[in-house]
Design a protein around this motif. Structure first.
Motif, PDB file in Angstrom:
ATOM      1  N   ARG A 174       0.826  -1.209   0.000  1.00  0.00           N
ATOM      2  CA  ARG A 174       0.000   0.000   0.000  1.00  0.00           C
ATOM      3  C   ARG A 174       0.862   1.263   0.000  1.00  0.00           C
ATOM      4  NH1 ARG A 174      -3.754  -0.333   5.114  1.00  0.00           N
ATOM      5  NH2 ARG A 174      -1.884  -1.308   5.985  1.00  0.00           N
ATOM      6  N   PRO A 175       0.404   2.329  -0.652  1.00  0.00           N
ATOM      7  CA  PRO A 175       1.114   3.615  -0.558  1.00  0.00           C
ATOM      8  C   PRO A 175       1.069   4.130   0.879  1.00  0.00           C
ATOM      9  CG  PRO A 175      -0.516   3.629  -2.335  1.00  0.00           C
ATOM     10  CD  PRO A 175      -0.773   2.407  -1.528  1.00  0.00           C
ATOM     11  N   VAL A 176       2.170   4.705   1.334  1.00  0.00           N
ATOM     12  CA  VAL A 176       2.248   5.271   2.679  1.00  0.00           C
ATOM     13  C   VAL A 176       2.213   6.791   2.565  1.00  0.00           C
ATOM     14  CG1 VAL A 176       3.695   5.571   4.731  1.00  0.00           C
ATOM     15  CG2 VAL A 176       3.514   3.324   3.641  1.00  0.00           C
ATOM     16  N   LEU A 177       1.288   7.414   3.262  1.00  0.00           N
ATOM     17  CA  LEU A 177       1.177   8.876   3.346  1.00  0.00           C
ATOM     18  C   LEU A 177       1.562   9.282   4.760  1.00  0.00           C
ATOM     19  CD1 LEU A 177       0.202  10.185   0.703  1.00  0.00           C
ATOM     20  CD2 LEU A 177      -0.927   7.984   1.026  1.00  0.00           C
ATOM     21  N   LEU A 178       2.537  10.182   4.887  1.00  0.00           N
ATOM     22  CA  LEU A 178       3.097  10.549   6.187  1.00  0.00           C
ATOM     23  C   LEU A 178       2.644  11.934   6.613  1.00  0.00           C
ATOM     24  CD1 LEU A 178       5.138  10.102   8.555  1.00  0.00           C
ATOM     25  CD2 LEU A 178       6.889  11.095   7.054  1.00  0.00           C
ATOM     26  N   THR A 179       2.224  12.048   7.868  1.00  0.00           N
ATOM     27  CA  THR A 179       1.953  13.345   8.496  1.00  0.00           C
ATOM     28  C   THR A 179       2.852  13.466   9.715  1.00  0.00           C
ATOM     29  OG1 THR A 179      -0.341  13.438   7.742  1.00  0.00           O
ATOM     30  CG2 THR A 179       0.227  14.769   9.654  1.00  0.00           C
ATOM     31  N   ILE A 180       3.527  14.591   9.846  1.00  0.00           N
ATOM     32  CA  ILE A 180       4.374  14.861  11.014  1.00  0.00           C
ATOM     33  C   ILE A 180       3.792  16.085  11.692  1.00  0.00           C
ATOM     34  CG2 ILE A 180       6.705  15.304  11.854  1.00  0.00           C
ATOM     35  CD1 ILE A 180       7.717  14.236   9.128  1.00  0.00           C
ATOM     36  N   ALA A 181       3.216  15.908  12.870  1.00  0.00           N
ATOM     37  CA  ALA A 181       2.495  17.029  13.478  1.00  0.00           C
ATOM     38  C   ALA A 181       2.266  16.788  14.956  1.00  0.00           C
ATOM     39  CB  ALA A 181       1.138  17.224  12.794  1.00  0.00           C
ATOM     40  N   ARG A 182       2.169  17.873  15.693  1.00  0.00           N
ATOM     41  CA  ARG A 182       1.663  17.797  17.059  1.00  0.00           C
ATOM     42  C   ARG A 182       0.174  17.492  16.970  1.00  0.00           C
ATOM     43  NH1 ARG A 182      -0.108  21.518  21.304  1.00  0.00           N
ATOM     44  NH2 ARG A 182       0.563  20.662  23.297  1.00  0.00           N
ATOM     45  N   LEU A 183      -0.295  16.600  17.809  1.00  0.00           N
ATOM     46  CA  LEU A 183      -1.702  16.207  17.759  1.00  0.00           C
ATOM     47  C   LEU A 183      -2.539  17.255  18.489  1.00  0.00           C
ATOM     48  CD1 LEU A 183      -1.350  12.351  18.408  1.00  0.00           C
ATOM     49  CD2 LEU A 183      -0.956  13.693  16.317  1.00  0.00           C
ATOM     50  N   ALA A 184      -2.768  18.347  17.782  1.00  0.00           N
ATOM     51  CA  ALA A 184      -3.453  19.499  18.363  1.00  0.00           C
ATOM     52  C   ALA A 184      -4.394  20.106  17.332  1.00  0.00           C
ATOM     53  CB  ALA A 184      -2.432  20.540  18.832  1.00  0.00           C
ATOM     54  N   GLN A 185      -5.258  20.991  17.806  1.00  0.00           N
ATOM     55  CA  GLN A 185      -6.349  21.545  16.995  1.00  0.00           C
ATOM     56  C   GLN A 185      -5.859  22.214  15.725  1.00  0.00           C
ATOM     57  OE1 GLN A 185      -6.891  25.077  16.807  1.00  0.00           O
ATOM     58  NE2 GLN A 185      -8.991  25.214  16.022  1.00  0.00           N
ATOM     59  N   GLN A 186      -4.728  22.908  15.789  1.00  0.00           N
ATOM     60  CA  GLN A 186      -4.229  23.671  14.645  1.00  0.00           C
ATOM     61  C   GLN A 186      -3.914  22.775  13.448  1.00  0.00           C
ATOM     62  OE1 GLN A 186      -0.669  26.038  15.412  1.00  0.00           O
ATOM     63  NE2 GLN A 186      -0.034  25.779  13.290  1.00  0.00           N
ATOM     64  N   LYS A 187      -3.579  21.522  13.691  1.00  0.00           N
ATOM     65  CA  LYS A 187      -3.066  20.654  12.640  1.00  0.00           C
ATOM     66  C   LYS A 187      -4.143  20.010  11.771  1.00  0.00           C
ATOM     67  CE  LYS A 187       1.058  21.589  13.999  1.00  0.00           C
ATOM     68  NZ  LYS A 187       1.947  22.445  13.188  1.00  0.00           N
ATOM     69  N   GLY A 188      -5.421  20.191  12.101  1.00  0.00           N
ATOM     70  CA  GLY A 188      -6.506  19.724  11.235  1.00  0.00           C
ATOM     71  C   GLY A 188      -6.545  18.220  11.041  1.00  0.00           C
ATOM     72  N   LEU A 189      -6.199  17.458  12.057  1.00  0.00           N
ATOM     73  CA  LEU A 189      -6.082  16.010  11.891  1.00  0.00           C
ATOM     74  C   LEU A 189      -7.428  15.309  11.757  1.00  0.00           C
ATOM     75  CD1 LEU A 189      -3.153  15.504  14.391  1.00  0.00           C
ATOM     76  CD2 LEU A 189      -3.046  15.373  11.903  1.00  0.00           C
ATOM     77  N   GLU A 190      -8.505  15.958  12.179  1.00  0.00           N
ATOM     78  CA  GLU A 190      -9.825  15.360  11.957  1.00  0.00           C
ATOM     79  C   GLU A 190     -10.119  15.279  10.459  1.00  0.00           C
ATOM     80  OE1 GLU A 190     -10.362  19.672  11.798  1.00  0.00           O
ATOM     81  OE2 GLU A 190      -9.326  18.360  13.223  1.00  0.00           O
ATOM     82  N   THR A 191      -9.597  16.241   9.692  1.00  0.00           N
ATOM     83  CA  THR A 191      -9.739  16.183   8.235  1.00  0.00           C
ATOM     84  C   THR A 191      -8.985  14.989   7.667  1.00  0.00           C
ATOM     85  OG1 THR A 191      -9.975  18.591   8.113  1.00  0.00           O
ATOM     86  CG2 THR A 191      -9.361  17.456   6.084  1.00  0.00           C
ATOM     87  N   LEU A 192      -7.805  14.724   8.180  1.00  0.00           N
ATOM     88  CA  LEU A 192      -7.025  13.563   7.732  1.00  0.00           C
ATOM     89  C   LEU A 192      -7.790  12.272   7.974  1.00  0.00           C
ATOM     90  CD1 LEU A 192      -4.135  12.738   6.661  1.00  0.00           C
ATOM     91  CD2 LEU A 192      -3.623  12.215   9.054  1.00  0.00           C
ATOM     92  N   LEU A 193      -8.434  12.163   9.139  1.00  0.00           N
ATOM     93  CA  LEU A 193      -9.206  10.947   9.432  1.00  0.00           C
ATOM     94  C   LEU A 193     -10.420  10.838   8.524  1.00  0.00           C
ATOM     95  CD1 LEU A 193      -7.241  10.754  11.759  1.00  0.00           C
ATOM     96  CD2 LEU A 193      -9.168  10.286  13.297  1.00  0.00           C
ATOM     97  N   ASP A 194     -11.047  11.973   8.211  1.00  0.00           N
ATOM     98  CA  ASP A 194     -12.175  11.942   7.272  1.00  0.00           C
ATOM     99  C   ASP A 194     -11.723  11.441   5.900  1.00  0.00           C
ATOM    100  OD1 ASP A 194     -13.876  12.971   9.194  1.00  0.00           O
ATOM    101  OD2 ASP A 194     -13.711  15.038   8.496  1.00  0.00           O
ATOM    102  N   VAL A 195     -10.537  11.883   5.474  1.00  0.00           N
ATOM    103  CA  VAL A 195     -10.001  11.433   4.194  1.00  0.00           C
ATOM    104  C   VAL A 195      -9.717   9.934   4.232  1.00  0.00           C
ATOM    105  CG1 VAL A 195      -7.995  11.583   2.659  1.00  0.00           C
ATOM    106  CG2 VAL A 195      -9.057  13.675   3.541  1.00  0.00           C
ATOM    107  N   ALA A 196      -9.099   9.482   5.312  1.00  0.00           N
ATOM    108  CA  ALA A 196      -8.742   8.069   5.436  1.00  0.00           C
ATOM    109  C   ALA A 196      -9.969   7.167   5.420  1.00  0.00           C
ATOM    110  CB  ALA A 196      -7.953   7.849   6.722  1.00  0.00           C
ATOM    111  N   ALA A 197     -11.110   7.689   5.859  1.00  0.00           N
ATOM    112  CA  ALA A 197     -12.331   6.875   5.916  1.00  0.00           C
ATOM    113  C   ALA A 197     -12.846   6.496   4.528  1.00  0.00           C
ATOM    114  CB  ALA A 197     -13.410   7.626   6.699  1.00  0.00           C
TER     115      ALA A 197
END
Length: 389
Positions: free
Chosen positions: A215-238
């Motif tokens: 599988r292709p690997v997509l990497l995010t390097i970020a503090r797990l905080a509100q500014q980083k928009g990680l809920e959007t990443l999870l929506d994409v992954a779904a």
């Protein structure tokens, strides 16, 4: 020249940036002090870099009593400096409030706070008076939260704009905001990424550790905080995904880890939270692309590191990202789930990543270096190297 840096609690790019400036200034023969919480000295060892360190509690949140003590301490510790260079909005505002002839003096005169407010011009007039060392403030972040916190930080922005001699900003939008608030001199900050060490493992070894298979690997390097928009990443992954699901890998830790992990497990999302890692070059070597779904970024070091490694990026079209990324990736509006998913699908198509990887490597070679950053602040300070006198 005598330069005093002031910074608050930081575990990332701001602390490393100040360390780089300390090293560069000390090498050039300048006298350097660093003022901040004990934790930053423990993490970044400014003393070992040649600076004199003084521990002062610059808290993350407003605390009137502590802030007054801190502003007075900064004023006392910087009275002999030629330049005070504060990093971050909180540190900048506290350094500004401690300047001679400013708010602290106004509040200390007969009648205290109420009298200061009642005198013609009051505290706002005091904000316009400057005294003592030249004050430079570098703004590394934008506020993405609202409510009371947003209100307080709006006041701090006005203090910095009115009291600083020079404001350095890591993105054009911050500069526009400071100019609108009356800052006299606003310039772009030069924030280089440190040299990226070579990967210690092969891409296949890292992929095997992650259990990625083919599988292709997509990497995010970020503090797990509100500014980083990680809920959007999870929506994409779904998904949905028309072909094989990629694996989304997140390196970093922070206050949202529990919330994110719970959703990943509940929805069986193809996302791995790795926590803090010291093998970023290895992870970049195994990734098809870096993904940055942030609400806002200045000049993110992780993006610069990705480009230097020849890794393209899919990133939010915010802050300083477009200027850094250039043609070495795909820009998407922040929070646009469908747009981000389409960008991922585009990049993992056969041949697409290879084309952008070449552009990323070119951009990486064009990034400013540490000497560029040190020379840029010396230009702002208005001084020259002692060796050149």
């Amino acid at each position: 020249m005598r330069v005093a840096f002031v910074l608050g609690t930081t575990s990332g790019g701001t602390g490393r940036h100040v360390r780089m400036l300390v090293e560069g200034l000390v090498r050039r023969g300048h006298q350097v002090a660093v003022i901040g919480p004990r934790s930053v000295e423990e993490q970044f060892s400014y003393g070992r870099a040649g600076a004199r360190f003084a521990a002062v509690a610059v808290s993350d949140r407003p605390d009137p009593a502590n802030d007054l003590r801190t502003a007075l301490a900064i004023r006392r510790l910087t009275r002999d400096a030629d330049v005070v260079h504060a990093h971050g909005l909180r540190a900048g505002a506290l350094a500004a409030l401690g300047r001679r002839g400013g708010v602290l003096a106004a509040l200390g005169r007969r009648g205290g706070v109420l009298a200061a407010l009642g005198r013609r011009g009051g505290v706002l007039a005091a904000l316009g008076r400057r005294g003592g060392p030249r004050l430079v403030v570098t703004l590394h972040n934008a506020l993405t939260a609202g409510g009371f916190v947003g209100l307080v930080y709006g006041v701090l922005e006005r203090i910095v704009a009115r009291r600083a001699d020079h404001v350095l900003v890591v993105s054009p939008d911050l500069g526009v905001g400071m100019a609108r608030l009356g800052a006299r001199d606003v310039r772009a900050a030069v924030v280089p990424a440190p040299g990226l060490r070579p990967a210690a493992r092969t891409s296949r070894q890292v992929r095997d550790e992650l259990g990625a298979g083919d599988r292709p690997v997509l990497l995010t390097i970020a503090r797990l905080a509100q500014q980083k928009g990680l809920e959007t990443l999870l929506d994409v992954a779904a998904g949905p995904w028309p072909s094989e699901q990629p694996l989304f890998v997140v390196a970093g830790d922070g206050p949202l880890r529990g919330e994110l992990q719970s959703r990943i497990q509940a929805e069986s999302l193809p996302v791995m939270l790795l926590g803090n890692r010291d093998d970023v070059p290895d992870l970049l070597g195994a990734a098809v692309a870096l993904v940055m779904p942030s609400r806002w970024e200045g000049q993110p070091l992780t993006l610069r590191e990705a480009l230097m490694s020849g890794t393209p990026a899919i990133a939010s079209d915010v802050g300083g990202i477009p200027e850094i990324l250039g043609n070495a990736g795909i820009l998407v509006p922040s929070g646009d789930v469908e747009g981000l998913r389409r960008a991922v699908q585009t990049l993992i198509a056969p041949g697409a990543a290879e084309t952008l990887a070449a552009a990323a490597a070119r951009r990486g070679r064009e990034m400013p270096g540490e000497d560029d950053a040190v020379e840029s602040v010396l230009d702002v300070y208005g001084g020259q190297d002692p060796k050149d006198d």
